[in-house]
Design a protein around this motif. Structure first.
Motif, PDB file in Angstrom:
ATOM      1  N   ALA A  94       4.025 -20.594 -72.503  1.00  0.00           N
ATOM      2  CA  ALA A  94       3.906 -20.649 -71.275  1.00  0.00           C
ATOM      3  C   ALA A  94       2.650 -19.329 -71.088  1.00  0.00           C
ATOM      4  O   ALA A  94       1.908 -20.017 -70.326  1.00  0.00           O
ATOM      5  N   GLU A  95       2.356 -18.232 -71.543  1.00  0.00           N
ATOM      6  CA  GLU A  95       0.950 -17.407 -70.970  1.00  0.00           C
ATOM      7  C   GLU A  95      -0.207 -18.203 -71.717  1.00  0.00           C
ATOM      8  O   GLU A  95      -0.946 -18.336 -70.897  1.00  0.00           O
ATOM      9  N   THR A  96       0.251 -18.716 -72.924  1.00  0.00           N
ATOM     10  CA  THR A  96      -1.391 -18.528 -73.375  1.00  0.00           C
ATOM     11  C   THR A  96      -1.827 -20.009 -72.444  1.00  0.00           C
ATOM     12  O   THR A  96      -2.581 -20.612 -72.481  1.00  0.00           O
ATOM     13  N   ARG A  97      -0.298 -21.264 -72.558  1.00  0.00           N
ATOM     14  CA  ARG A  97      -1.369 -22.108 -71.588  1.00  0.00           C
ATOM     15  C   ARG A  97      -1.211 -21.813 -69.823  1.00  0.00           C
ATOM     16  O   ARG A  97      -2.453 -22.691 -69.793  1.00  0.00           O
ATOM     17  N   GLU A  98      -1.440 -21.367 -69.885  1.00  0.00           N
ATOM     18  CA  GLU A  98      -1.770 -20.322 -68.682  1.00  0.00           C
ATOM     19  C   GLU A  98      -3.261 -20.224 -68.465  1.00  0.00           C
ATOM     20  O   GLU A  98      -4.011 -20.656 -67.792  1.00  0.00           O
ATOM     21  N   LYS A  99      -3.047 -19.078 -69.388  1.00  0.00           N
ATOM     22  CA  LYS A  99      -4.745 -18.466 -69.711  1.00  0.00           C
ATOM     23  C   LYS A  99      -5.148 -19.579 -70.059  1.00  0.00           C
ATOM     24  O   LYS A  99      -7.093 -19.900 -69.460  1.00  0.00           O
ATOM     25  N   ILE A 100      -4.927 -20.975 -70.862  1.00  0.00           N
ATOM     26  CA  ILE A 100      -5.800 -22.356 -71.237  1.00  0.00           C
ATOM     27  C   ILE A 100      -6.527 -23.007 -69.991  1.00  0.00           C
ATOM     28  O   ILE A 100      -7.329 -23.293 -69.682  1.00  0.00           O
ATOM     29  N   GLU A 101      -5.579 -22.794 -69.065  1.00  0.00           N
ATOM     30  CA  GLU A 101      -5.467 -23.458 -67.476  1.00  0.00           C
ATOM     31  C   GLU A 101      -6.277 -22.519 -66.849  1.00  0.00           C
ATOM     32  O   GLU A 101      -7.498 -23.546 -65.953  1.00  0.00           O
ATOM     33  N   HIS A 102      -6.775 -21.633 -66.882  1.00  0.00           N
ATOM     34  CA  HIS A 102      -6.858 -20.371 -65.957  1.00  0.00           C
ATOM     35  C   HIS A 102      -8.437 -20.990 -66.637  1.00  0.00           C
ATOM     36  O   HIS A 102      -9.623 -20.947 -65.328  1.00  0.00           O
ATOM     37  N   LEU A 103      -8.681 -20.745 -67.498  1.00  0.00           N
ATOM     38  CA  LEU A 103     -10.614 -20.957 -67.988  1.00  0.00           C
ATOM     39  C   LEU A 103     -10.588 -21.856 -68.168  1.00  0.00           C
ATOM     40  O   LEU A 103     -11.547 -22.460 -67.984  1.00  0.00           O
TER      41      LEU A 103
END
Length: 649
Positions: A385-394
């Motif tokens: 979940a944290e990785t997906r959140e980072k990807i979405e933010h980027l």
């Protein structure tokens, strides 16, 4: 102290010697004849028949002689073609079995002299005594429904504390023995600790038990030990030994394996008091339960405890078979209480297990794949979940990072300009630049886009893997693989000339490493190696198909020199591979030298050959009438959108 044999034991020895030797010893007129024990079929008779007679007169139909079988009473006591009977109950002198085993004629005696097998005098006497007693057949005790016995009466009625104690005391009294004295509290504490958790009590635990003067002190200690996590750890060891659990793969490399989750599941199941029916169902078919949980799937690790041979040059089918042999034997031993290994080579000579039963059982257990499964956990889910959140933010911040156009010399240097307006201007400039670049890319890619028609094969043949065509046209392979697999597919005719083929290799969660290949040992998991691709027109009407020449091959990704062109060079040692980018979709295109006429079906042969099994696990074929096609990394859906008119997108 003088040692003597108790009367009951001496009587048993005398009876045994008398029955075996056929000699009766009398000492004076007052001597009593000891009772002769009737031979029991399962204990005394069947072992003789199994070892000496079943080979030719047993359950094995292929080797049965004279239509006679001694494992069934009906057959053994029925009239033979000669009108005689092998066994005449209560009449050993009229039984051909006795006549044959005691004959001195080499043409009549059984077993025949050519077998180099003979019966001892004791074995002959046992058979004769059994027939004289009526030749009763009894099933093995393991297949007889147990009946609750009557509770025996005892002399010391104050000693038993439960019904089991009464059986123990009755046997002790029968042997003129007295129960051992009760253990003192320290000994009792140590024994129950070792029995239930396998560890001695600590000094503190021992002191606490000695200090507890309550009447139920022992019961409280037992309850505490049963509630201890150590209880499940101790008793799980017995089951894990039966399930042949190990933390390594075995064989010569004996590498570590990750299966400790199954070990922990067994421990939890025992500590939680899981009922036996649930303990059984979850280990044999937990993944098939409705709404199977993570624990249900982990429980099926029972089947995955077979050894894994990772030695170079092994035959994967041979290893698969040996693993199935181990799985059948272990499952039968654990759940049926039977050793079925004899029936692997022939119908069991003792237990009621046919040769066909063994391989029916094997077929059931062999009808599965063995995928790797990543166990979901709170920690892993959080990381994802944290990785997906980072990807979405980027992803959302990417437009803000787009380079601004080169600024033009300013004509107005008014220092009173609004900085907010300047910022808006920068954002607007980026938006315009992004839109302009996208339009440019869209025009370029659309101009190069090819209309591909996905085709589903009308026929598929494989030497080993099982091929299934799904609704989206993709083909999923499963089951056995070899080091030289061949897929032969027939593609339906097109109403347009066919000038090119596209092969998509697709990921799938059922494949090792996510695919797209079936490789799982020796090579990289999920890899494949397409050694050769052969295309021809399908044979029809007795006429042979014609080879279709391929003049150009491209790919969206390749491992170094293992490019798509190497799959059409006529050399089986070279080929196309996407090693290094498993778990993702890739594609290769193949341009024909001459178009294939409309209405002509195609035959495609895909060869996979390496020093390890390297077949494709999931793939899809498309055809096109376009010329000069290239694989550019777009998915089938993306290519279709780009090939469509802008207004239709």
């Amino acid at each position: 102290m003088k040692h003597s044999i108790c009367p009951s034991a001496a009587g048993l020895l005398l009876v045994a010697w008398t029955c075996l030797s056929g000699v009766m010893v009398l000492s004076g007129a007052a001597a009593e004849t000891p009772p002769i024990l009737t031979p029991h079929f399962v204990r005394d008779v069947r072992p003789i028949l199994s070892n000496r007679c079943f080979k030719c007169h047993g359950p094995d139909e292929e080797h049965r002689e004279a239509g006679l079988r001694f494992d069934q009473r009906e057959s053994a006591t029925s009239a033979l073609d000669s009108g005689l009977r092998a066994i005449v109950p209560a009449h050993p002198d009229d039984s051909q079995l006795i006549a044959r085993i005691t004959s001195t004629d080499p043409d009549l005696v059984m077993p025949p002299p050519s077998t180099m097998t003979t019966l001892s005098v004791e074995e002959k006497n046992t058979l004769a005594a059994w027939i004289a007693a009526g030749a009763e057949y009894q099933p093995h005790w393991a297949f007889v429904k147990p009946l609750r016995p009557a509770i025996p009466t005892v002399q010391r009625a104050d000693w038993p504390k439960n019904e089991i104690d009464q059986f123990i005391l009755a046997r002790l009294e029968k042997e003129n023995l007295a129960p051992s004295p009760a253990a003192d509290k320290p000994a009792l504490c140590r024994r129950v600790h070792l029995d239930l958790i396998g560890l001695p009590p600590t000094p503190a635990q021992l002191d606490a038990f000695l200090a507890d003067t309550a009447v139920d002190a022992y019961e409280k200690l037992v309850d505490a030990l049963l509630a201890s996590p150590r209880y499940g750890e101790r008793w799980a060891r017995r089951w894990l030994d039966l399930a042949r659990y190990a933390d390594t793969n075995g064989y010569e490399k004996d590498r570590e394996r990750t299966i400790w989750m199954y070990r922990d599941w067994v421990i939890r199941a025992i500590n939680d008091g899981m009922p036996l029916d649930q303990f059984t169902t979850r280990q044999l078919a937990g993944d098939l339960l409705p709404n199977a949980t993570t624990d249900d799937i982990i429980a099926t690790g029972f089947h995955r405890n077979t050894m894994i041979n990772e030695e170079g040059g092994i035959d994967p089918l041979e290893f698969r078979y040996l693993a199935m042999v181990d799985r059948v034997g272990t499952t039968a031993t654990a759940w049926l209480g039977l050793t079925v290994g004899c029936a692997q080579c022939h119908t069991h000579k003792f237990d009621p297990i046919m040769h066909s039963d063994y391989f029916s059982f094997m077929a059931l257990l062999n009808n599965i794949d063995e995928p790797e499964w990543i166990i979901p956990s709170v920690e892993r889910s959080k990381q994802i979940a944290e990785t997906r959140e980072k990807i979405e933010h980027l992803w959302q911040s990417m437009p803000d990072k787009w380079p601004l156009p080169v600024p033009q010399p300013a004509l107005d240097t008014d220092s009173t300009a609004d900085p907010t307006a300047a910022a808006i201007s920068a954002t607007a400039q980026r938006s315009v630049a992004v839109a302009a670049r996208f339009d440019e890319w869209n025009r370029q890619e659309s101009s190069r886009a090819v209309h591909w028609q996905i085709v589903s094969p009308t026929a598929m043949v494989s030497n080993a893997p099982h091929l299934v065509c799904r609704t989206d046209g993709s083909i999923l392979a499963s089951g056995d693989t070899t080091k030289s697999d061949v897929y032969t597919l027939t593609l339906p005719p097109s109403d347009q000339p066919m000038r090119a083929l596209r092969l998509e290799v697709l990921p799938d969660e059922s494949l090792p490493g996510g695919g797209p290949g079936l490789c799982w040992y020796e090579g990289e998991k999920g890899d494949f190696f397409l050694s050769e691709l052969e295309v021809s027109t399908a044979a029809s009407g007795g006429a042979a198909g014609q080879r279709v020449a391929i003049v150009k091959a491209t790919e969206s990704f390749a491992q170094e020199n293992n490019r798509a062109a190497a799959a059409v060079d006529g050399n089986m040692s070279s080929g196309w591979s996407t090693n290094g980018a498993m778990g993702r979709a890739h594609a290769a295109t193949f341009q024909f030298a001459e178009p294939v006429a409309p209405g002509t079906p195609l035959s495609i042969t895909m060869r996979f050959e390496r020093y390890f099994a390297c077949s494709l696990g999931c793939f899809r074929w498309s055809v096109s009438e376009a010329t000069d096609v290239e694989a550019r990394g777009h998915t089938a859906d993306e290519e279709a959108i780009l090939a469509a008119p802008v207004a239709a997108r």
